[in-house]
Enzyme design. Structure first.
Site, PDB file in Angstrom:
ATOM      1  N   SER A 122       0.824  -1.201   0.000  1.00 25.61           N
ATOM      2  CA  SER A 122       0.000   0.000   0.000  1.00 25.61           C
ATOM      3  C   SER A 122       0.863   1.259   0.000  1.00 25.61           C
ATOM      4  O   SER A 122       1.610   1.494  -0.927  1.00 25.61           O
ATOM      5  CB  SER A 122      -0.951  -0.025   1.207  1.00 25.61           C
ATOM      6  OG  SER A 122      -1.684  -1.220   1.252  1.00 25.61           O
TER       7      SER A 122
ATOM      8  N   HIS B  21      -2.497  -1.432  -4.346  1.00 22.88           N
ATOM      9  CA  HIS B  21      -3.951  -1.409  -4.491  1.00 22.88           C
ATOM     10  C   HIS B  21      -4.444   0.007  -4.256  1.00 22.88           C
ATOM     11  O   HIS B  21      -3.672   0.901  -3.932  1.00 22.88           O
ATOM     12  CB  HIS B  21      -4.652  -2.418  -3.570  1.00 22.88           C
ATOM     13  CG  HIS B  21      -4.302  -2.313  -2.121  1.00 22.88           C
ATOM     14  ND1 HIS B  21      -4.647  -3.280  -1.204  1.00 22.88           N
ATOM     15  CD2 HIS B  21      -3.647  -1.359  -1.404  1.00 22.88           C
ATOM     16  CE1 HIS B  21      -4.217  -2.933  -0.009  1.00 22.88           C
ATOM     17  NE2 HIS B  21      -3.612  -1.773  -0.107  1.00 22.88           N
TER      18      HIS B  21
END
Length: 207
Positions: A102, A127
């Protein structure tokens, strides 16, 4: 009013910070090494921003090394680190190890191009942002707009960092997308894999 803040989803892991005030980590600072080994939160981001500014003031011409092993976390906290990296004069070399997920992935690829490294058994996760949905209908709408704006900003920056088109980044970050070290190198998150101590050791000592 709902207190909702956009975040990048955090991967499960140990909640105990990786010794930010430990003498070992303070000793690393003397070698211009900053350790980011925990979830990205405001207090951690404030500490890293302060360390970046301090090292830049000490020697504006010498590289700073940011080691990253993080499950991700707050976008606003992570962007504070990113902005500080861009504002200071020294190059910031990034070294990913363990897990760069992330916001950890974003900061890894935000290092100075040509100076972004990844250890051979590390894993990288990309993501899109997410956020808690709650409160009134207006709160939900505002939070959704904030998430979409942050998704656009981070996707544009990631496209610039990796050499991919914005459409490719949108496609690849729609769901959890894990990369092996070699795949992360091929994708453009990093510039070189760390296979021997000399891979980065010579660069740190030879500046």
């Amino acid at each position: 009013m709902s207190n909702t803040f956009a975040t990048l989803p955090v991967m499960a892991g140990d909640d105990v910070p990786a010794g930010p005030v430990d003498p070992i980590f303070n000793r690393l600072l003397k070698d211009r090494i900053i350790w980011m080994g925990e979830e990205v939160k405001d207090d951690m981001a404030n500490r890293i921003c302060a360390q970046l500014l301090m090292l830049a003031a000490e020697d504006p011409k010498k590289d700073i090394w940011l080691y990253i092993n993080s499950p991700g976390g707050s976008i606003t906290a992570g962007m504070a680190i990113y902005d500080t990296m861009q504002l200071i004069e020294p190059d910031v070399a990034t070294v990913g190890l363990g897990m760069c997920a992330s916001m950890g992935q974003f900061l890894l690829s935000s290092g100075t191009k040509g100076k972004r490294y990844l250890t051979s058994h590390a894993r990288v996760l990309m993501h899109q942002p997410s956020g808690g949905i709650g409160g009134t209908a207006t709160d939900v709408r505002i939070n959704a707009e904030l998430i979409m704006d942050m998704k656009k900003t981070m996707s544009e920056l990631t496209a610039e960092q990796t050499g991919h088109t914005l459409e490719e980044i949108y496609r690849d970050n729609e769901y959890d997308h894990w990369f092996t070290a070699q795949e992360a190198l091929d994708y453009g998150f990093v510039d070189k894999l760390v296979t021997t101590p000399d891979t980065i050791g010579n660069n740190q000592q030879g500046e």
